[in-house]
Structure formats: C-alpha cells, structure tokens
Design an enzyme around this catalytic site. Sequence first.
Site, PDB file in Angstrom:
ATOM      1  N   TYR A  95       0.799  -1.228   0.000  1.00  0.00           N
ATOM      2  CA  TYR A  95       0.000   0.000   0.000  1.00  0.00           C
ATOM      3  C   TYR A  95       0.835   1.284   0.000  1.00  0.00           C
ATOM      4  CZ  TYR A  95      -4.459  -2.349   0.085  1.00  0.00           C
ATOM      5  OH  TYR A  95      -5.548  -3.085  -0.285  1.00  0.00           O
ATOM      6  N   GLU A 137      -8.897  -6.796   4.392  1.00  0.00           N
ATOM      7  CA  GLU A 137      -8.113  -7.879   3.806  1.00  0.00           C
ATOM      8  C   GLU A 137      -7.464  -8.754   4.871  1.00  0.00           C
ATOM      9  OE1 GLU A 137      -5.548  -5.845   1.048  1.00  0.00           O
ATOM     10  OE2 GLU A 137      -7.278  -5.116  -0.103  1.00  0.00           O
TER      11      GLU A 137
END
Length: 403
Positions: A95, A137
């Site tokens: 990310y 997630e």
Amino acid sequence: MLQQRTIEIIKSTVPVLQVHGEAITSRFYEMLFQKHPELLNIFNHANQKKGRQQAALANAVYAAAANIDKLETIIPVVKGIAYKHRSLGVKPEHYPVVGENLLLAIKDVLGDAATDEIINAWAEAYGVIADVFIGIERKMYENAGWEGFRPFVVTRKIEESSVITSFYLEPEDKIALAKFKPGQYVSIKMDIPGQVNTHIRQYSLSDAPGQSSYRISVKKESGTDAVDGMVSVYLHERVKEGDILHLSAPAGDFYLNTDSEKHVVLISGGVGLTPMVSMLKTVASEQPEREVTFVHAAINGQSHALKDEVRDIAKASDHITTHFVYESPLDEDLGYTKRGYIDQAWLKEILPLKDDAEYYFCGPIPFMQVINRALLALNVSKENIHFEFFGPASDLEKESIKA
C-alpha cells in the site's frame, strides 16, 4: 479521522477525477511498473492492455473521493476489490508503494492544478482509505483456508464443449479443501515457458461445495495478441492430467444467498454459466424445495458446456425449470427453448417477476448490460439483482441504459 479541511479539499477534487481519473490511473500504472516491475507478476496484463484495470481503479478513487466523509457507504465496493487483492496476494506492504505512485501520478497529470495543499490532503486521505482495505483484507486472509498459492494436481481434464474444458483439481498435500460459497472463484498462478512474468487468472468454481476436488471450467479464448487468452490457451493445449497448478484460496463477493428461500433466477451467457452451475447444484442438494429458473445462452449446442449435467439436475426436481437460448442452432440441436437472443419481452414471459425472487447473472459484458437493463425495466428491485462485473455496479447500470 480526517480533518474537516482535508475532507473539503478531497470533495473539491471530485469533478476533476470525473474528467481526468483514467488519465491519472493510467499514468499511475506506468510509474508503478517502471519502479516495481516485480508487481507485473501480480497484475492481469490483459486487463491492463484493455484499460479495464485503469478504469476500475479510477472508479474506485472517484467513489472514495465522493464518499470521503462516509467511507462506510462504499464498503461493498471495497470488499469486492479486497477479495481480488487477497486472491492475488496483495499485502499491507504494497500500500505505501501504491500511495506514493498514485500521488505522483496526480501531480504529473494535473500539473500546477495539483497544489501542495491538494497533494497533502490526498496523502492523508489515502492513508485512511488504505487502512480500511488493509483491515478488511486482514480478516479475509485469516479466513482464507490457506496462505499464498497452494499446489493442486489436475486429476481429470474433460472437454465440455467446443470451447470449454473442465479441470478437476485436488490438493497435492492431501489436506482437506477450504470451503467456498457457490459463485466464488479461485486464482491460478501460471509460469508459462517463454514468459518473463507469472500470470494470474481468476476462474469460477463450477461445481458445488463439499466435493473431494475443485472444478474450474475454462473457455479457450481466441485473443488477437499474445496477452489475450494466453493462460486459457496454455491450460487447454499444454496442461494435462497429473500436472500441478497453483491456486489461492476461494474468494469473491458474488455468491448465492443460501439463507434465502426466495425463488432464484440464474441467467448466464457463454462461460458465464460456471458460477451458475455451482449455484444450481447447491440449491438442488441443500434447498431441494426452493424454486429455480435456470436460463443459459450459447451460440449452439456444440458450444454449450455442461448442458447434460444441468438437464439431469432439472429432471430430478419438480422445482427447477431450464431454458436454453441458442443464437445459431445447428440442425442436430434439440431441446433449446428459443432461437436468437435473450430479450426483455421474452424474459417477461418466463420469469417470476415478483418481489420474492432473486436474480443472479454472469456472462460477457455486452450480455450483462442487456440483462441488467431488462431486469431494471421489468421493475426488479436492485437489492434482488446480483452480478459479477469488472468495476463498480454504477458502470454496468450506466452502460445498460445505453444498450
């Protein structure tokens, strides 16, 4: 929590994202792969080439910006993307890399219009959005069944039609299969000779849960370049019984609601029937009193996969009705309901157009646009319509209106 000033700035960029969103995401992927070519082992090259990945990301960024003060409203969209991320192996450490290059792409495309204040606001907002994805997630990874890609043996390879072949897959380590919901998919990671990168593709599980093996039924794509159909062609032409394929655990937010007793309508086109067969078999075994209408469109009997399997299930039940639509039936084709295409007028004749029915559909994008438009025109409520589509639901609805 974001500062109020940050929220105001992000919302002010929404009109800009509407205009320049895909330019930004296209530039983002260029920068990302230049700096991190190893990520080409994760992303679908065909979707990149067709612009689907760029469009999907642009829509996600736009939705996040428009709802930055109420991100909980886009959780369903987030979950769909998060399932893809989990199935591909996207991890928290990815990310910051994505965030860095997304901000650079915004600045590169918008130039001086992307002031320091705007870039700083987006940096803050991205951190919050990334945390939402990472949190969702994390739970998905915990419940996945296994981590990463697990070796499976191809125990059977069966030609189902002129273009679709089924592969039965059993874990090499003999450890029990992870459960899945009818309609979900697995990701397969392929090392293809002559290719620098690995290639990952998602395929719906085409059998009911609870079997001793997973089954995928793959259409051999006939793309016009080296990327289109690369994996499906390799599976059809090179993979044989006894070979090993590497799978991530089942994933996906498109699946049958087995807690419901509503009449279920399953509509598919081409290889889109694979999740529908899984749903049909599940209803037949777990909810034998539940009413089912199964509708499938194919070019003709030769291209129609799993038809005998579906017919046998329907014959064994008084609660399952099937309709097969052939675009160009052959002289030897028997048992089809309609010649030509599925259309709104015909659906009105055969479907249980009532509030206590649920509709699931899957197939090529033009097919899905027509089905979605028809169901909405027939006053089926949106909450009873379910589909698998690459991108936000709003895109399918906008395209349906144009169809």
